[in-house]
Design an enzyme around this catalytic site. Structure first.
Site, PDB file in Angstrom:
ATOM      1  CG  ASN A  36     -11.251  -0.911  13.892  1.00 14.37           C
ATOM      2  OD1 ASN A  36     -12.113  -1.103  14.749  1.00 14.37           O
ATOM      3  ND2 ASN A  36     -10.740   0.283  13.647  1.00 14.37           N
ATOM      4  CG  HIS A  79      -1.690   9.712  14.569  1.00 10.96           C
ATOM      5  ND1 HIS A  79      -2.855   9.031  14.309  1.00 10.96           N
ATOM      6  CD2 HIS A  79      -0.704   8.950  14.064  1.00 10.96           C
ATOM      7  CE1 HIS A  79      -2.564   7.897  13.680  1.00 10.96           C
ATOM      8  NE2 HIS A  79      -1.264   7.824  13.526  1.00 10.96           N
ATOM      9  NE  ARG A  97      -1.660  10.325  10.634  1.00  5.99           N
ATOM     10  CZ  ARG A  97      -2.719   9.519  10.619  1.00  5.99           C
ATOM     11  NH1 ARG A  97      -2.634   8.324  10.033  1.00  5.99           N
ATOM     12  NH2 ARG A  97      -3.851   9.853  11.187  1.00  5.99           N
ATOM     13  CE1 TYR A  99      -7.724   7.528   9.736  1.00  4.86           C
ATOM     14  CE2 TYR A  99      -6.191   8.928   8.515  1.00  4.86           C
ATOM     15  CZ  TYR A  99      -6.442   7.927   9.435  1.00  4.86           C
ATOM     16  OH  TYR A  99      -5.385   7.347  10.088  1.00  4.86           O
ATOM     17  CG  ASP A 139      -3.282   7.720   6.272  1.00  7.61           C
ATOM     18  OD1 ASP A 139      -3.477   7.454   5.070  1.00  7.61           O
ATOM     19  OD2 ASP A 139      -3.569   6.946   7.213  1.00  7.61           O
ATOM     20  CG  HIS A 197      -7.600   6.726   5.565  1.00  5.09           C
ATOM     21  ND1 HIS A 197      -8.798   6.071   5.551  1.00  5.09           N
ATOM     22  CD2 HIS A 197      -6.901   6.199   6.591  1.00  5.09           C
ATOM     23  CE1 HIS A 197      -8.846   5.205   6.552  1.00  5.09           C
ATOM     24  NE2 HIS A 197      -7.697   5.252   7.190  1.00  5.09           N
ATOM     25  CD  GLU A 248      -0.496   5.837   6.292  1.00  7.48           C
ATOM     26  OE1 GLU A 248       0.175   6.585   7.035  1.00  7.48           O
ATOM     27  OE2 GLU A 248      -1.374   5.076   6.727  1.00  7.48           O
ATOM     28  CD  GLU A 279      -3.733   2.043   7.230  1.00  8.65           C
ATOM     29  OE1 GLU A 279      -2.823   2.721   7.720  1.00  8.65           O
ATOM     30  OE2 GLU A 279      -4.927   2.346   7.310  1.00  8.65           O
ATOM     31  NE  ARG A 307       0.913   3.084   6.817  1.00 11.77           N
ATOM     32  CZ  ARG A 307       0.892   3.109   8.152  1.00 11.77           C
ATOM     33  NH1 ARG A 307       2.003   3.147   8.837  1.00 11.77           N
ATOM     34  NH2 ARG A 307      -0.260   3.110   8.794  1.00 11.77           N
ATOM     35  CG  HIS A 344      -1.675  -0.049  10.581  1.00 10.94           C
ATOM     36  ND1 HIS A 344      -2.765  -0.886  10.459  1.00 10.94           N
ATOM     37  CD2 HIS A 344      -2.166   1.157  10.917  1.00 10.94           C
ATOM     38  CE1 HIS A 344      -3.859  -0.197  10.722  1.00 10.94           C
ATOM     39  NE2 HIS A 344      -3.533   1.035  10.991  1.00 10.94           N
ATOM     40  CG  ASP A 363      -7.397  -0.209  14.333  1.00  7.57           C
ATOM     41  OD1 ASP A 363      -7.019   0.978  14.286  1.00  7.57           O
ATOM     42  OD2 ASP A 363      -7.260  -1.000  13.385  1.00  7.57           O
ATOM     43  CD  GLU A 403      -0.122   4.641  12.440  1.00  7.44           C
ATOM     44  OE1 GLU A 403      -0.140   3.602  11.738  1.00  7.44           O
ATOM     45  OE2 GLU A 403      -1.059   5.456  12.458  1.00  7.44           O
ATOM     46  CD1 TRP A 412     -14.090   7.413   6.270  1.00  5.98           C
ATOM     47  CD2 TRP A 412     -12.757   5.751   6.967  1.00  5.98           C
ATOM     48  NE1 TRP A 412     -13.613   7.733   7.525  1.00  5.98           N
ATOM     49  CE2 TRP A 412     -12.794   6.743   7.958  1.00  5.98           C
ATOM     50  CE3 TRP A 412     -11.981   4.598   7.167  1.00  5.98           C
ATOM     51  CZ2 TRP A 412     -12.084   6.613   9.152  1.00  5.98           C
ATOM     52  CZ3 TRP A 412     -11.280   4.480   8.345  1.00  5.98           C
ATOM     53  CH2 TRP A 412     -11.338   5.496   9.333  1.00  5.98           C
TER      54      TRP A 412
HETATM   55  O1  KDG Z   1      -8.919   0.405  11.434  1.00  5.68           O
HETATM   56  C1  KDG Z   1      -8.532   1.402  10.565  1.00  5.68           C
HETATM   57  C2  KDG Z   1      -7.397   2.215  11.135  1.00  5.68           C
HETATM   58  O2  KDG Z   1      -6.381   1.394  11.614  1.00  5.68           O
HETATM   59  C3  KDG Z   1      -6.824   3.153  10.113  1.00  5.68           C
HETATM   60  O3  KDG Z   1      -7.833   4.015   9.660  1.00  5.68           O
HETATM   61  C4  KDG Z   1      -5.682   3.941  10.721  1.00  5.68           C
HETATM   62  O4  KDG Z   1      -4.979   4.670   8.570  1.00  5.68           O
HETATM   63  C5  KDG Z   1      -4.717   4.467   9.723  1.00  5.68           C
HETATM   64  C6  KDG Z   1      -3.362   4.749  10.191  1.00  5.68           C
HETATM   65  O5  KDG Z   1      -2.532   5.091   9.354  1.00  5.68           O
HETATM   66  O6  KDG Z   1      -3.107   4.626  11.377  1.00  5.68           O
HETATM   67 MG    MG Z   2      -3.202   4.832   7.401  1.00  2.00          MG
END
Ligand code: KDG
Ligand code: MG
Length: 403
Positions: A38, A123, A148, A160, A211, A213, A237, A263, A284, A313, A317, A340, A403
């Site tokens: 991605n 999600h 989630r 996010y 998550d 993140h 996560e 991931e 993951r 994951h 994407d 996921e 991020w």
């Molecule tokens: O490309 C980044 C995404 O795949 C990511 O931000 C998604 O964190 C993610 C998730 O748990 O699906």
């Molecule tokens: Mg994630």
């Protein structure tokens, strides 16, 4: 012997960008692999076109392990997301071909099914807690056993996992990265209320996940994990960025909330210490970014020794090809945890017809020979590549953050 006759890279943007490798053999078979990274798609396309494809022509498509070693060791420059996604695409395509030659779905070549279906989580997103709970209720009505929860953080314009204007969530949303504001304090204050509402309104029979993140420090993650303990989460996560694997020791000292990470990992070396020291509960890493089925099986085998289960994951994407390959992997290994499942757009599904399906909280890869996912090249050609980046975060004082 089944000689590789040709290999081509297909870049397409049905709703979002995907990179696909199609390998053809002299006996008229083909296999496909996902190479999507991605926001850096064209780097992998070039790595494949300029440096991998020329080395594949004439090789025996059946020698999957040998080709994996040839691309990994043979490059001299090992690992990294670009290299490992390219190797993964070759690996997936070759397993696809082997399954087609055998006339068997891939999971049969990996040892057969260890379970009847693959438990997936979806999600539930919303700007407010109420919206998120409503979305979770909708998924539970469709049979999902695991959800989630992500909600907006009061005081932050966007974050996010939270969709804008009620559109399906897609973070790679601009041709130059969007800049978001981040405040750990605001986030940490808001999260326990989301999970309190989750248990209150959704009950205790559903698995709840979240998550973070990569946006906390280890001590912050320890505190958040402790705050969330009463809600018995399935996992927390990506609590912290994981380049420093030893940092997870600090989180473990403070909380029994189960931890998931990986991931963005691309090799077994990214998680060796995390697994061997039992610093995590779920790994993951997935097929496309971690070197294909061949390498992911090695990671899972190591994890199995230390009571670590998988949680691949599966964001949008990762193309349907990765989803298909991951479902075969998930069905076969002994230490599967969860998968996921973020729904692809309808237009994505028209480009990638697939044999996998969802029913009552579980997915199944289907019985088509190989991994069961194809690419419709005519459809793919209708959607040219569009540059798209993930956002970046800045703290309230302007410092660039995770991020
Ligand atoms: O490309 C980044 C995404 O795949 C990511 O931000 C998604 O964190 C993610 C998730 O748990 O699906
Ligand atoms: Mg994630």
């Amino acid at each position: 012997m089944s000689k590789i006759r040709a290999a081509k890279v297909i870049v397409t943007c049905p709703g979002r960008n995907f990179v696909t490798l199609k390998i053809e053999t002299e006996d008229g078979l083909y296999g496909v692999g996902d190479a999507t990274l991605n926001g850096r798609e064209l780097a992998v396309a070039s790595y494949l076109n300029d440096h991998v494809v020329p080395c594949l022509i004439g090789r025996d498509a059946h020698r999957i392990e040998d080709i994996w070693q040839y691309l990994y060791r043979g490059a001299y420059w090992r690992r990294g997301p670009v290299t490992m996604s390219a190797i993964a695409a070759v690996d997936m395509a070759l397993w696809d071909i082997k399954g087609k030659v055998a006339g068997l779905p891939l999971y049969q070549l990996l040892g057969g099914a260890s379970r009847d279906g693959v438990m997936v989580y979806c999600h539930a997103n919303g700007v407010t807690i109420e919206e998120t709970i409503e979305a979770a209720r909708g998924y539970m009505a469709q049979g999902y056993k695991a959800v989630r929860l992500q909600a907006g953080v009061p005081g932050l314009k966007s974050t996010y996992g939270v969709p804008k204007d009620k559109k399906p969530y897609e973070p790679a949303d601009a041709d130059i990265p969007t800049e978001n504001l981040w405040s750990t304090e605001k986030y940490m204050r808001s999260l326990p209320a989301l999970f309190e509402a989750g248990r209150d309104k959704l009950g205790w029979d559903v698995h709840l996940l979240h998550d973070a993140h990569h946006r906390l420090t280890p001590i912050e993650a320890g505190r958040l994990g402790k705050d969330l303990e009463p809600f018995r989460m399935f996992w927390l996560e990506d609590a912290v960025p994981a380049e420093n694997q030893a940092a997870f020791r600090l989180i473990r000292q403070h909380t029994t909330t189960p931890l998931a990470v990986g991931e963005i990992f691309n090799s077994i070396w990214d998680c060796k210490q995390l697994i061997e020291e039992q610093l995590i509960d779920y790994i993951r890493a997935t097929v496309v970014h971690a070197g294909g089925i061949t390498h992911l099986r090695r990671i899972a085998a190591l994890a199995d020794l230390y009571h670590v289960r998988t949680g691949c994951h599966g964001a949008t994407d990762l193309s349907p090809i990765t989803m298909g390959a991951a479902l075969h992997f998930n069905l076969s290994i002994p230490n599967f945890g969860i998968q996921e499942h973020m729904h692809h757009a309808a237009v994505t599904e028209t480009v990638f017809p697939h044999a996998y399906s969802y029913k009552d909280g579980y997915m199944h890869p289907g019985e088509a020979p190989g991994h069961g996912v194809d690419i419709d090249e005519k459809e793919a050609a209708k959607y040219p590549y569009k540059r798209a980046y993930l956002p970046v975060n800045r703290l309230e004082d302007g410092t660039l953050y995770n991020w």
